[in-house]
Design an enzyme around this catalytic site. Sequence first.
Site, PDB file in Angstrom:
ATOM      1  N   CYS A 138      -1.950   9.317   4.428  1.00 23.07           N
ATOM      2  CA  CYS A 138      -1.807   8.903   3.023  1.00 23.07           C
ATOM      3  C   CYS A 138      -3.023   9.357   2.232  1.00 23.07           C
ATOM      4  O   CYS A 138      -2.946   9.604   1.034  1.00 23.07           O
ATOM      5  CB  CYS A 138      -1.658   7.396   2.939  1.00 23.07           C
ATOM      6  SG  CYS A 138      -2.832   6.548   3.977  1.00 23.07           S
ATOM      7  N   GLU A 160       0.883  -1.179   0.000  1.00 20.06           N
ATOM      8  CA  GLU A 160       0.000   0.000   0.000  1.00 20.06           C
ATOM      9  C   GLU A 160       0.909   1.213   0.000  1.00 20.06           C
ATOM     10  O   GLU A 160       1.722   1.379   0.909  1.00 20.06           O
ATOM     11  CB  GLU A 160      -0.872   0.021   1.265  1.00 20.06           C
ATOM     12  CG  GLU A 160      -1.728  -1.218   1.470  1.00 20.06           C
ATOM     13  CD  GLU A 160      -2.759  -1.422   0.385  1.00 20.06           C
ATOM     14  OE1 GLU A 160      -3.154  -0.435  -0.262  1.00 20.06           O
ATOM     15  OE2 GLU A 160      -3.150  -2.571   0.152  1.00 20.06           O
TER      16      GLU A 160
HETATM   17  P1  NAD Z   1       8.713   4.630   4.018  1.00 23.59           P
HETATM   18  O1  NAD Z   1       8.467   3.961   2.724  1.00 23.59           O
HETATM   19  O2  NAD Z   1       9.854   5.546   4.129  1.00 23.59           O
HETATM   20  O3  NAD Z   1       8.911   3.519   5.170  1.00 23.59           O
HETATM   21  C1  NAD Z   1       7.960   2.507   5.402  1.00 23.59           C
HETATM   22  C2  NAD Z   1       8.652   1.314   6.024  1.00 23.59           C
HETATM   23  O4  NAD Z   1       9.574   0.756   5.087  1.00 23.59           O
HETATM   24  C3  NAD Z   1       9.460   1.641   7.272  1.00 23.59           C
HETATM   25  O5  NAD Z   1       9.296   0.613   8.210  1.00 23.59           O
HETATM   26  C4  NAD Z   1      10.883   1.652   6.758  1.00 23.59           C
HETATM   27  O6  NAD Z   1      11.843   1.358   7.743  1.00 23.59           O
HETATM   28  C5  NAD Z   1      10.832   0.538   5.723  1.00 23.59           C
HETATM   29  N1  NAD Z   1      11.873   0.577   4.698  1.00 23.59           N
HETATM   30  C6  NAD Z   1      12.626   1.619   4.285  1.00 23.59           C
HETATM   31  N2  NAD Z   1      13.478   1.224   3.323  1.00 23.59           N
HETATM   32  C7  NAD Z   1      13.264  -0.095   3.118  1.00 23.59           C
HETATM   33  C8  NAD Z   1      13.810  -1.058   2.226  1.00 23.59           C
HETATM   34  N3  NAD Z   1      14.767  -0.756   1.353  1.00 23.59           N
HETATM   35  N4  NAD Z   1      13.333  -2.317   2.290  1.00 23.59           N
HETATM   36  C9  NAD Z   1      12.342  -2.656   3.146  1.00 23.59           C
HETATM   37  N5  NAD Z   1      11.799  -1.779   4.014  1.00 23.59           N
HETATM   38  C10 NAD Z   1      12.245  -0.515   4.003  1.00 23.59           C
HETATM   39  O7  NAD Z   1       7.336   5.349   4.402  1.00 23.59           O
HETATM   40  P2  NAD Z   1       7.003   6.235   5.677  1.00 23.59           P
HETATM   41  O8  NAD Z   1       7.733   7.526   5.571  1.00 23.59           O
HETATM   42  O9  NAD Z   1       7.164   5.429   6.915  1.00 23.59           O
HETATM   43  O10 NAD Z   1       5.423   6.466   5.507  1.00 23.59           O
HETATM   44  C11 NAD Z   1       4.871   7.445   4.694  1.00 23.59           C
HETATM   45  C12 NAD Z   1       4.457   6.882   3.339  1.00 23.59           C
HETATM   46  O11 NAD Z   1       3.536   5.819   3.537  1.00 23.59           O
HETATM   47  C13 NAD Z   1       3.728   7.886   2.473  1.00 23.59           C
HETATM   48  O12 NAD Z   1       4.175   7.724   1.144  1.00 23.59           O
HETATM   49  C14 NAD Z   1       2.266   7.469   2.596  1.00 23.59           C
HETATM   50  O13 NAD Z   1       1.450   7.849   1.506  1.00 23.59           O
HETATM   51  C15 NAD Z   1       2.409   5.993   2.690  1.00 23.59           C
HETATM   52  N6  NAD Z   1       1.227   5.385   3.302  1.00 23.59           N
HETATM   53  C16 NAD Z   1       0.337   4.730   2.504  1.00 23.59           C
HETATM   54  C17 NAD Z   1      -0.805   4.172   3.067  1.00 23.59           C
HETATM   55  C18 NAD Z   1      -1.811   3.431   2.224  1.00 23.59           C
HETATM   56  O14 NAD Z   1      -2.680   2.765   2.794  1.00 23.59           O
HETATM   57  N7  NAD Z   1      -1.744   3.490   0.913  1.00 23.59           N
HETATM   58  C19 NAD Z   1      -1.034   4.299   4.436  1.00 23.59           C
HETATM   59  C20 NAD Z   1      -0.090   4.971   5.225  1.00 23.59           C
HETATM   60  C21 NAD Z   1       1.035   5.501   4.639  1.00 23.59           C
END
Ligand code: NAD
Length: 539
Positions: A329, A295
Amino acid sequence: MSVEDLPTKIHTKRFQNEPNTDFSKAENREEMQQALKDVEASFGADYPLNIDGKSQDTRSHIISRNPSSKETVLGTIASANADQVGQAIEAAQRALPAWQKIPAPHRAEYIELIASGLRTRRFELAAWMVHECGKPWKDADAEVSEAIDFCEYYSLAMRDLDAELHTDYPGEENYVFYRSRGVAVVISPWNFPLAILTGMTVAALVTGNTVIMKPAEQSSIIAFKLMEIAREAGLPVGVLNYVPGIGEDVGPELVGSPDVDIIAFTGSQEVGLTINQLASETDSRQLCVKKVIAEMGGKNAIIIDDDADLDDAVQGVIDSAFGYAGQKCSACSRVIVLKNVYDAFTERLIKAIDSLVVGPASDPAVDFGPVIDQDAFERISDYIEVGTEECETLYESDYSEAAETGFFVGPHVFNIIEEDSRIAQDEIFGPVLAVMKAKDFDHAIKLANGTEYALTGGVYSRSPKNLQRAREEFLVGNLYLNRGITGAVVQRQPFGGFRMSGIGTKAGGPEYLHEFMLPVTITENTMRRGFAPSQDDEE
Ligand code: NAD
């Protein structure tokens, strides 16, 4: 028979959403203030990993800070290394056969116990979200309700699915049932630190998978609290493992492991696509193609038609764009206004924005608090500079003084001159709103669909014809008509997007659990001639 009466709906029909706290009652405000103080008194503690039921420390640590007061350290969290990731995967593999065999209704009971733990600790959890993630009271409280809803809804949904599908044919019996996929990795974002983590985790658990939970760095203490609650619920050892760490380091170890079967991720598009790519690479030791649920982000728009109720529209846009500092989001980051009402709408919008109060999230009087961390602060500030250069500034705020204490960014509104400007296309994830003028409703729909995302969207209109067009032509996963576009509620508004906003079906909806399972069909020929004698008969 109506859809309502279908036997497969027997359990989820009973589902009721958890009510939010009524903060107009003095006793509830007092309880929340007390929880904030209690949590504050526990600042500075250490939080270990939990693998195979045992706590483990690590050499490197994550320091959790309060975004409203950046010098305040909330705690120190163990940050997993590759070896510990391997241990967690092994623990989850060992626990899998026994967990898979536990009957689904019994697994559902564990999840209901987690719901009950969340309920009991509701104020404490909300207080942690205020301190660790800068969530305003109401948002933090609503998030506890959402986490409880995920537990209750998925438990009931699993009971529904457990009823085997049975089709008889002369001489033949057919059963379809579900097996779990295996070892699940759950990787979550900080912006819904409890609800999204709980939702993905309990969906994986209730369907019979064992789980490695990798929360976002910025919200690892809240995740630790969920782990505590899950342990109190009595989950067998190794079924759920808590492995916080730096995403770029532990993420690829988890996603790339040949022993992982499913990855449930919520976060940015960039990381989601990286995970999807890595998970698609197969290794000779792998026994299955990994399943990825991702997501991702959005660039959500609200259309203001020329017959819209502007008072409603202004309020809906403000709530959707600036609630939680634009870090949902589902947040509105573009508002597309029909040219006949553009001046009237923007004038009212700007006046209303001017009354917004930005301040520490612990103060219930603020409209929104800080952004999550220094990186977010810098990224959003850079975008504000881009907006100032490339667009017409409709509203700006000076946040330099507040930013000395916390990661505060005031609201900004830019009128878009070029449709492909970065302010109109990129997910900024902060209190920055792009306004676009549309010639007519056709043009408005074209602008709304003019990004790579398809997450949420909204339309304010009194025209049944235009509302119908939006239903058919506005490409989003969740469309809201004549209301704000945030705050999806479990079961009532299953949530999730498509295009570059997501791979997977909707969280909080009837199909979600299918993602975590494999359907199996068993066909038996019942026309056999006699039975093999059992040992008893022979004696
Ligand atoms: P992010 O992608 O930076 O991090 C999300 C998770 O991924 C964290 O736990 C992070 O440590 C991990 N991560 C980072 N690099 C990684 C890698 N290379 N491999 C595996 N895992 C890794 O996102 P964020 O800043 O925590 O959250 C904000 C984002 O989430 C926004 O883009 C928002 O739109 C999105 N979001 C989407 C939804 C939805 O339902 N569509 C809901 C909430 C947030």
